[in-house]
Design a protein around this motif. Structure first.
Motif, PDB file in Angstrom:
ATOM      1  N   LEU A  67       0.828  -1.207   0.000  1.00 56.68           N
ATOM      2  CA  LEU A  67       0.000   0.000   0.000  1.00 56.68           C
ATOM      3  C   LEU A  67       0.867   1.265   0.000  1.00 56.68           C
ATOM      4  CD1 LEU A  67      -2.704  -1.057   2.637  1.00 56.68           C
ATOM      5  CD2 LEU A  67      -3.004  -0.921   0.159  1.00 56.68           C
TER       6      LEU A  67
ATOM      7  N   ILE B 242      -9.019  -3.693  11.145  1.00 58.36           N
ATOM      8  CA  ILE B 242      -9.435  -5.086  10.933  1.00 58.36           C
ATOM      9  C   ILE B 242      -9.363  -5.770  12.287  1.00 58.36           C
ATOM     10  CG2 ILE B 242      -8.893  -7.279   9.795  1.00 58.36           C
ATOM     11  CD1 ILE B 242      -7.374  -5.551   7.654  1.00 58.36           C
TER      12      ILE B 242
ATOM     13  N   VAL C 184     -13.336  -3.583   9.230  1.00 60.85           N
ATOM     14  CA  VAL C 184     -13.694  -4.902   8.724  1.00 60.85           C
ATOM     15  C   VAL C 184     -13.714  -5.857   9.908  1.00 60.85           C
ATOM     16  CG1 VAL C 184     -13.019  -6.844   7.275  1.00 60.85           C
ATOM     17  CG2 VAL C 184     -12.725  -4.502   6.432  1.00 60.85           C
TER      18      VAL C 184
ATOM     19  N   GLN D 192      -7.372 -14.039   7.291  1.00 58.06           N
ATOM     20  CA  GLN D 192      -8.092 -14.193   6.025  1.00 58.06           C
ATOM     21  C   GLN D 192      -8.171 -12.865   5.267  1.00 58.06           C
ATOM     22  OE1 GLN D 192     -11.846 -15.817   7.399  1.00 58.06           O
ATOM     23  NE2 GLN D 192     -11.123 -17.908   7.006  1.00 58.06           N
ATOM     24  N   ILE D 193      -8.399 -11.775   6.038  1.00 58.68           N
ATOM     25  CA  ILE D 193      -8.610 -10.467   5.399  1.00 58.68           C
ATOM     26  C   ILE D 193      -7.315  -9.925   4.780  1.00 58.68           C
ATOM     27  CG2 ILE D 193      -9.516  -8.121   5.721  1.00 58.68           C
ATOM     28  CD1 ILE D 193     -11.623 -10.101   6.516  1.00 58.68           C
TER      29      ILE D 193
ATOM     30  N   ALA E 250      -6.422 -11.513   1.564  1.00 64.91           N
ATOM     31  CA  ALA E 250      -7.414 -11.104   0.556  1.00 64.91           C
ATOM     32  C   ALA E 250      -7.105  -9.700   0.034  1.00 64.91           C
ATOM     33  CB  ALA E 250      -8.816 -11.164   1.159  1.00 64.91           C
ATOM     34  N   ILE E 251      -6.735  -8.782   0.934  1.00 64.20           N
ATOM     35  CA  ILE E 251      -6.405  -7.417   0.494  1.00 64.20           C
ATOM     36  C   ILE E 251      -5.144  -7.441  -0.363  1.00 64.20           C
ATOM     37  CG2 ILE E 251      -5.733  -5.086   1.226  1.00 64.20           C
ATOM     38  CD1 ILE E 251      -7.323  -5.519   3.791  1.00 64.20           C
TER      39      ILE E 251
ATOM     40  N   LEU F  83      -5.816  -8.553  -3.838  1.00 67.64           N
ATOM     41  CA  LEU F  83      -6.499  -7.522  -4.630  1.00 67.64           C
ATOM     42  C   LEU F  83      -5.536  -6.423  -5.054  1.00 67.64           C
ATOM     43  CD1 LEU F  83      -9.777  -7.201  -2.548  1.00 67.64           C
ATOM     44  CD2 LEU F  83      -9.637  -7.884  -4.954  1.00 67.64           C
ATOM     45  N   VAL F  84      -4.651  -6.019  -4.129  1.00 71.05           N
ATOM     46  CA  VAL F  84      -3.732  -4.924  -4.432  1.00 71.05           C
ATOM     47  C   VAL F  84      -2.713  -5.356  -5.481  1.00 71.05           C
ATOM     48  CG1 VAL F  84      -1.940  -3.410  -3.504  1.00 71.05           C
ATOM     49  CG2 VAL F  84      -4.020  -3.823  -2.190  1.00 71.05           C
TER      50      VAL F  84
END
Lengths: 256, 309
Positions: free
Chosen positions: B216, B275, B291, B297-298, B301-302, B305-306
């Protein structure tokens, strides 16, 4: 080795609530020994375990501060000195003066330990002020104190570096909370704490012509609004992850 | 009596912040501001007016004890109305000592300074940042200024005057100094911070959080237990009341419950996201986006996506 630990009877900031106008409800608010003072007490007890001697708790605070003093005594300190004084309006200059006078009356001490700051106001002024009044060597933000004979080697934790300082007793030091893990008193220790000697002093007994008046004051205190959006996503990980990233992109805080 | 404000910090960036505050205060009451350097003039430190270079037989800048004594001696002769310092760990010691020497009041970690007719006013956080106080201190006074929130003054005007204070010797011996480890994160100026808390189960898992931070465009921080109690990360990653106060565009708290002491360090962030498995965790009350879920898990997943997008 005679070691003094300065403790503050502090408002429990996590329990403190605001009235409808946003002012803190200090009347009857929960109070406790200032969180990081336990680290100072712990360090003093460890020093005593190594070199023998006595640990004395010193506190300037209202009558209710007895509770705070007993909390510190329960950790294993030997006795306490309580300067009974209402906190309202007393600034750190005036507090550090009273601590100095109380320490002079019940000392001499080989070491005076404080926390780096208090958990309620977190000013961090009393320890260096005390060193200045007492004209003693001082090490602030100590993350390690090693005593051999009358010489202390102190690791000082600063923003950009850590320094090793050498001081001779008597000295004043403030400790960071990383220095140790404070012990939990046992039930028996808690019960015994109320039987330990506690000397009471008054500011009038301690103040000389050089006593400072409180020159700084708090004009107004109000709650800080937490204006956050408080949007919460629940659901499958892939789904919530997508929603979070979309929201952060829309805010422009991460790359699209 | 003319109104004179002095500004000092041992850290150059902070010194320029304090100088800008001194300049503003002085202008508001048609007074003047001067900047103090110790031992030698620092070209990187700006001044809206005079520069006073204080010297003594022993180096001053490394010793808050001697720095305070030097400023005190110079102040006794010149009589400034206010001495402003940066609220760094060294700065707090200098200010506190100076207040005792001068027998004046000292307000700490203030911002939004104002000069009243007879006193200096400012605001400061109270009760771990849950409350905000307006504090005041009668002139002459000492104050430490919250760092990282003021503009930095650039440029220099006025004369450079060297004042020799003669013999001074410290009560404490400096045996050595070790800089913080190379590669140290600069959380104070980071735009994106991803922080790990107790929800992270083992030290090795921090790599996953660090990778998320990097993907990020940010850096890794942590809550107090991870640096202080568990020792998984060095102390300079610790964000909170007794650690760093940060103000990134995005603060993402991963597995952090949101104790008051932690919130105190992040509340000036533009956007706060969190989170956490516990939907009643206090962090969600302090966050813009939350979240509810398992970070194990999160976070993957992020990341997917990134890096995939």
């Amino acid at each position: 080795m005679k070691i003094a630990v300065c403790v503050k009877h502090a408002v429990d900031e996590s329990e403190l609530r605001a009235d409808p106008s946003g002012k803190p409800i200090l009347q009857g608010a929960a109070s406790k020994v200032s969180t990081f003072d336990k680290n100072a007490a712990e360090e003093a007890l460890r020093m005593k375990a190594k070199s023998g001697g006595e640990v004395v708790i010193v506190c300037v605070g209202p009558a209710e501060a007895k509770k705070t003093i007993r909390e510190a005594l329960a950790m294993g300190a030997d006795k306490a000195v309580h300067v009974v004084s209402d906190a309202s309006g007393r600034d750190s200059l005036a507090t550090s003066y009273l601590l100095w006078k109380a320490l002079a009356k019940s000392g001499p001490f080989d070491a005076v330990l404080c926390a780096e700051g208090s958990s309620d106001t977190y000013e961090g002024q009393v320890p260096p002020m005390l060193a200045e009044w007492m004209a003693l060597p001082y090490a602030g933000y100590a993350s390690k104190i090693e005593l051999s004979g009358s010489v202390a080697k102190v690791e000082q934790s600063l923003e950009d570096s850590s320094q090793t300082l050498e001081l001779t007793v008597p000295f004043v030091a403030s400790v960071v909370s990383e220095i140790n893990e404070p012990r939990y008193p046992t039930l028996i220790q808690i019960m015994q704490a109320s039987k330990k000697p506690m000397e009471e002093l008054t500011p009038q007994q301690l103040s000389g012509p050089d006593a400072p008046t409180s020159l700084s004051r708090v004009l107004d205190t109000r709650v800080q609004s937490m204006n956050r959006k408080k949007v919460v996503f629940e659901g499958a990980p892939e789904e919530t992850a997508t929603k979070l990233l979309d929201a952060l992109k829309a805010e422009g805080v991460i790359g699209a | 009596m003319t109104f004179v404000v002095w500004a000092y910090s041992e850290a150059e960036g902070v010194a320029n912040e304090v100088a800008s505050a001194a300049d503003e205060i002085a202008k508001s009451v048609s007074g003047s501001a001067a900047v103090i350097d110790l031992d030698q003039e620092r070209p990187g430190v700006s001044s809206p007016g005079r520069k006073l270079v204080l010297k003594a037989s022993s180096p001053l800048a490394d010793s808050p004890e001697l720095a305070a004594e030097a400023i005190f001696r110079a102040a006794k002769a010149a009589g400034p109305s206010a001495v402003l310092l940066g609220a760094t760990r060294r700065g707090r010691e200098v200010a506190s000592r100076l207040a005792v020497k001068m027998k004046v009041g000292c307000v700490s970690e203030v911002f939004r300074l104002k000069a009243g007719a007879e006193e200096l006013q400012g605001e400061r956080n109270m009760y771990a940042g849950k409350f905000l106080s307006t504090v005041a201190c009668r002139f002459p006074c000492v104050a430490t200024l919250k760092t990282g929130v003021l503009p930095r003054l650039a440029g220099r005007q006025g004369s450079v005057d060297v004042i020799d204070l003669g013999a001074l010797s410290p009560k404490v011996r400096l045996l050595g100094r070790a800089g913080k480890k190379a590669g140290t994160v600069d959380l104070k100026s980071a735009k994106v911070i991803v922080s790990a808390g107790r929800g992270v189960k083992k030290k090795e898992d921090l790599q996953m959080i660090d990778e998320l931070a990097r993907s990020l465009g940010g850096v890794l921080g942590c809550s107090r237990p991870l640096s202080s109690d568990l020792g998984w990360l060095p102390e300079e990653h610790h964000i909170g009341l007794t650690g760093l106060e940060v103000h990134p565009n995005l603060y993402l708290a991963v597995g952090i419950s949101g104790q008051l002491q932690h919130i105190a360090g992040i509340k000036d962030s533009k956007i706060i996201a969190a989170i956490n498995t516990d939907k009643d965790a206090p962090i969600f009350q302090a966050a813009d986006y939350g979240v509810v879920g398992d970070l194990y898990q999160i976070v993957p997943a992020i990341k997917k996506l990134v890096s995939g997008g």
